[in-house]
Design a protein around this motif. Structure first.
Motif, short mmCIF file in Angstrom:
data_model
loop_
_atom_site.label_atom_id
_atom_site.label_comp_id
_atom_site.label_asym_id
_atom_site.label_seq_id
_atom_site.Cartn_x
_atom_site.Cartn_y
_atom_site.Cartn_z
N THR A 260 0.84 -1.18 0.00
CA THR A 260 0.00 0.00 0.00
C THR A 260 0.89 1.25 0.00
OG1 THR A 260 -1.92 1.07 1.01
CG2 THR A 260 -0.26 0.20 2.51
N THR A 261 0.28 2.41 -0.12
CA THR A 261 1.02 3.67 -0.16
C THR A 261 0.51 4.56 0.97
OG1 THR A 261 -0.50 4.96 -1.56
CG2 THR A 261 1.01 3.43 -2.68
N THR A 262 1.01 5.78 1.05
CA THR A 262 0.52 6.70 2.08
C THR A 262 -0.75 7.43 1.65
OG1 THR A 262 2.04 8.39 1.26
CG2 THR A 262 2.80 7.08 3.12
N LYS A 263 -1.26 7.15 0.44
CA LYS A 263 -2.52 7.77 0.01
C LYS A 263 -3.67 7.17 0.82
CE LYS A 263 -1.06 8.32 -4.81
NZ LYS A 263 -1.26 7.82 -6.19
N PRO A 264 -4.64 7.99 1.21
CA PRO A 264 -5.76 7.45 2.00
C PRO A 264 -6.69 6.59 1.15
CG PRO A 264 -6.13 9.77 1.50
CD PRO A 264 -4.74 9.45 1.03
N SER A 265 -7.33 5.62 1.78
CA SER A 265 -8.38 4.86 1.11
C SER A 265 -9.66 5.70 1.10
CB SER A 265 -8.61 3.53 1.83
OG SER A 265 -8.90 3.74 3.19
N TYR A 266 -10.59 5.33 0.23
CA TYR A 266 -11.86 6.06 0.20
C TYR A 266 -13.00 5.15 -0.25
CZ TYR A 266 -10.98 6.86 -4.88
OH TYR A 266 -10.73 6.72 -6.23
N THR A 267 -14.21 5.59 0.06
CA THR A 267 -15.43 4.87 -0.27
C THR A 267 -16.29 5.72 -1.18
OG1 THR A 267 -15.52 3.53 1.74
CG2 THR A 267 -17.60 4.02 0.70
N VAL A 268 -16.79 5.13 -2.26
CA VAL A 268 -17.80 5.78 -3.12
C VAL A 268 -19.14 5.12 -2.80
CG1 VAL A 268 -18.56 6.26 -5.47
CG2 VAL A 268 -16.11 6.27 -4.93
N TYR A 269 -20.09 5.95 -2.39
CA TYR A 269 -21.41 5.43 -2.03
C TYR A 269 -22.33 5.35 -3.24
CZ TYR A 269 -20.36 6.16 2.94
OH TYR A 269 -19.81 6.10 4.19
N LYS A 270 -22.90 4.15 -3.46
CA LYS A 270 -24.02 4.03 -4.39
C LYS A 270 -25.32 4.17 -3.59
CE LYS A 270 -21.28 0.71 -7.01
NZ LYS A 270 -20.62 -0.27 -6.15
N LYS A 271 -25.26 3.71 -2.33
CA LYS A 271 -26.36 3.88 -1.38
C LYS A 271 -25.72 4.24 -0.04
CE LYS A 271 -30.36 1.39 0.52
NZ LYS A 271 -31.02 0.06 0.56
N ASN A 272 -26.01 5.44 0.43
CA ASN A 272 -25.36 5.98 1.62
C ASN A 272 -26.22 5.74 2.85
OD1 ASN A 272 -24.15 7.57 3.60
ND2 ASN A 272 -23.61 9.21 2.20
N ASN A 273 -25.80 4.82 3.72
CA ASN A 273 -26.61 4.46 4.90
C ASN A 273 -26.81 5.64 5.85
OD1 ASN A 273 -23.66 3.69 5.23
ND2 ASN A 273 -24.28 3.63 7.38
N TYR A 274 -25.92 6.64 5.79
CA TYR A 274 -26.08 7.81 6.66
C TYR A 274 -27.21 8.73 6.21
CZ TYR A 274 -21.60 6.37 8.60
OH TYR A 274 -20.59 5.66 9.20
N LEU A 275 -27.66 8.55 4.96
CA LEU A 275 -28.74 9.39 4.43
C LEU A 275 -30.00 8.58 4.16
CD1 LEU A 275 -26.66 11.58 1.93
CD2 LEU A 275 -27.62 12.30 4.13
N LYS A 276 -30.01 7.31 4.62
CA LYS A 276 -31.17 6.44 4.40
C LYS A 276 -31.75 6.00 5.74
CE LYS A 276 -30.51 6.26 -0.12
NZ LYS A 276 -31.43 6.88 -1.07
N PHE A 285 -15.16 0.37 -2.22
CA PHE A 285 -14.07 0.79 -1.34
C PHE A 285 -12.76 0.70 -2.11
CE2 PHE A 285 -10.74 0.00 1.79
CZ PHE A 285 -11.01 0.94 2.77
N TYR A 286 -11.97 1.77 -2.09
CA TYR A 286 -10.73 1.85 -2.84
C TYR A 286 -9.54 1.96 -1.89
CZ TYR A 286 -13.69 2.94 -6.90
OH TYR A 286 -14.62 2.88 -7.90
N VAL A 287 -8.58 1.05 -2.03
CA VAL A 287 -7.36 1.12 -1.23
C VAL A 287 -6.18 1.24 -2.19
CG1 VAL A 287 -7.22 -1.41 -1.05
CG2 VAL A 287 -5.96 0.02 0.56
N SER A 288 -5.32 2.20 -1.96
CA SER A 288 -4.18 2.48 -2.83
C SER A 288 -3.15 1.35 -2.75
CB SER A 288 -3.52 3.81 -2.41
OG SER A 288 -2.37 4.05 -3.18
N ILE A 289 -2.71 0.87 -3.93
CA ILE A 289 -1.76 -0.24 -3.94
C ILE A 289 -0.59 0.02 -4.90
CG2 ILE A 289 -3.41 -2.04 -3.30
CD1 ILE A 289 -3.56 -2.77 -6.31
#
Length: 291
Positions: A260-276, A285-289
């Motif tokens: 992995t690298t020092t870049k942060p991982s991130y999530t792209v929501y297709k359905k966001n549980n915080y807004l549902k 979910f994307y992790v830098s490799i």
């Protein structure tokens, strides 16, 4: 405090934190940073501590150690000295001393299994994660090259219930600005299976499509880094994500032969549980490799 003053102070604090995260592998010159931001060092330190509850130097130390703790697990071919250098330490001996102060074990002990108990203590801070029965053993990623995204964001301190309020504020901003086409992305500057949940920096982001002409003084913006990522598609309920991140860093990555690298991982929501209402999510979910 006037609204304009508060917004200016928030932007300065966020700019400092963003600079730290994106330059964590280099010597961070506070003097140079204060010149770039056109603010005195004294004022810069005070604004940062008011915003984040700790001073700049403490934050740099904490972020460096967290990045190093990840790399020790995933970058098996890198020596401890290499990893120390990748995280901005010029001396291996000072790195080992500081690492032991934070994690109560040496980098070598951490690497050969000591991380498991430390990480399990973090996981136990989330009742939902402990209740999760999700199994990821058959999950495999796609390896993708991702572009950079310009995002407007709100930084939430803590991996906690406040995230819901943060997303609601962002949704209000979207509606107010009549933004029709956009992505919802969460950036994990901190790994919530290594950093105590109340200290994690969770960044909720709106990424408008290029067709949208957005000009906002209300929210700061930055670019989510381009690069090669492993993408995992995942559906589930609250609590599953924390358990999943635990699996990615402690099971999948160490056994994958990727680094992995020092870049942060991130999530792209297709359905966001915080807004549902139903509390279910559908994410990538994307992790830098690196290889």
């Amino acid at each position: 405090m006037k609204k304009e003053t508060l917004q200016k102070r928030t932007k300065i604090a966020n700019d400092i934190m963003y600079y730290i995260y994106t330059h964590i592998d280099t010597h961070i010159d506070i003097e140079e940073l204060s010149i770039d931001l056109n603010v005195s060092k004294f004022h810069m330190h005070r604004i940062f501590k008011d915003a984040f509850g700790k001073n700049i130097y403490e934050s740099i130390k904490s972020i460096r150690l967290q990045k190093a703790s990840n790399l020790l697990l995933t970058n098996k071919l890198s020596t401890i000295s290499n990893i120390a250098n990748m995280c901005g330490y010029s001396s291996q001996s000072s790195f080992i001393k500081i690492f032991k102060e934070r994690f109560e074990q040496t980098p070598k002990q951490w690497r050969i299994g000591g991380y498991k108990e430390y990480s399990n203590k973090i996981l136990r801070q989330s009742q939902k994660a402990m209740q999760s029965t999700a199994d990821f053993s058959n999950l495999s990623p796609q390896i993708v090259k991702m572009p950079s995204f310009k995002s407007f964001y709100i930084r939430n301190k803590g991996y906690n219930v406040n995230i819901k309020d943060t997303w609601q504020k962002l949704h209000t901003w979207v509606l107010t600005n009549d933004i029709k086409s956009y992505k919802e992305i969460a950036l994990f500057h901190d790994n919530p299976t290594i950093t105590p949940l109340n200290e994690c920096q969770y960044i909720a982001c709106i990424v408008p499509d290029e067709s949208e002409n957005i000009k906002s003084d209300r929210l700061p913006n930055f670019n989510i880094a381009s690069g090669v990522y492993a993408r995992f598609d995942l559906q589930g309920k609250k609590g599953d994500v924390l358990k999943f991140i635990h699996w990615v860093y402690h099971e999948w990555l160490p056994n994958s032969e990727y680094e992995t690298t020092t870049k942060p991982s991130y999530t792209v929501y297709k359905k966001n549980n915080y807004l549902k209402q139903e509390d279910e999510f559908d994410i990538s979910f994307y992790v830098s490799i690196d290889f």
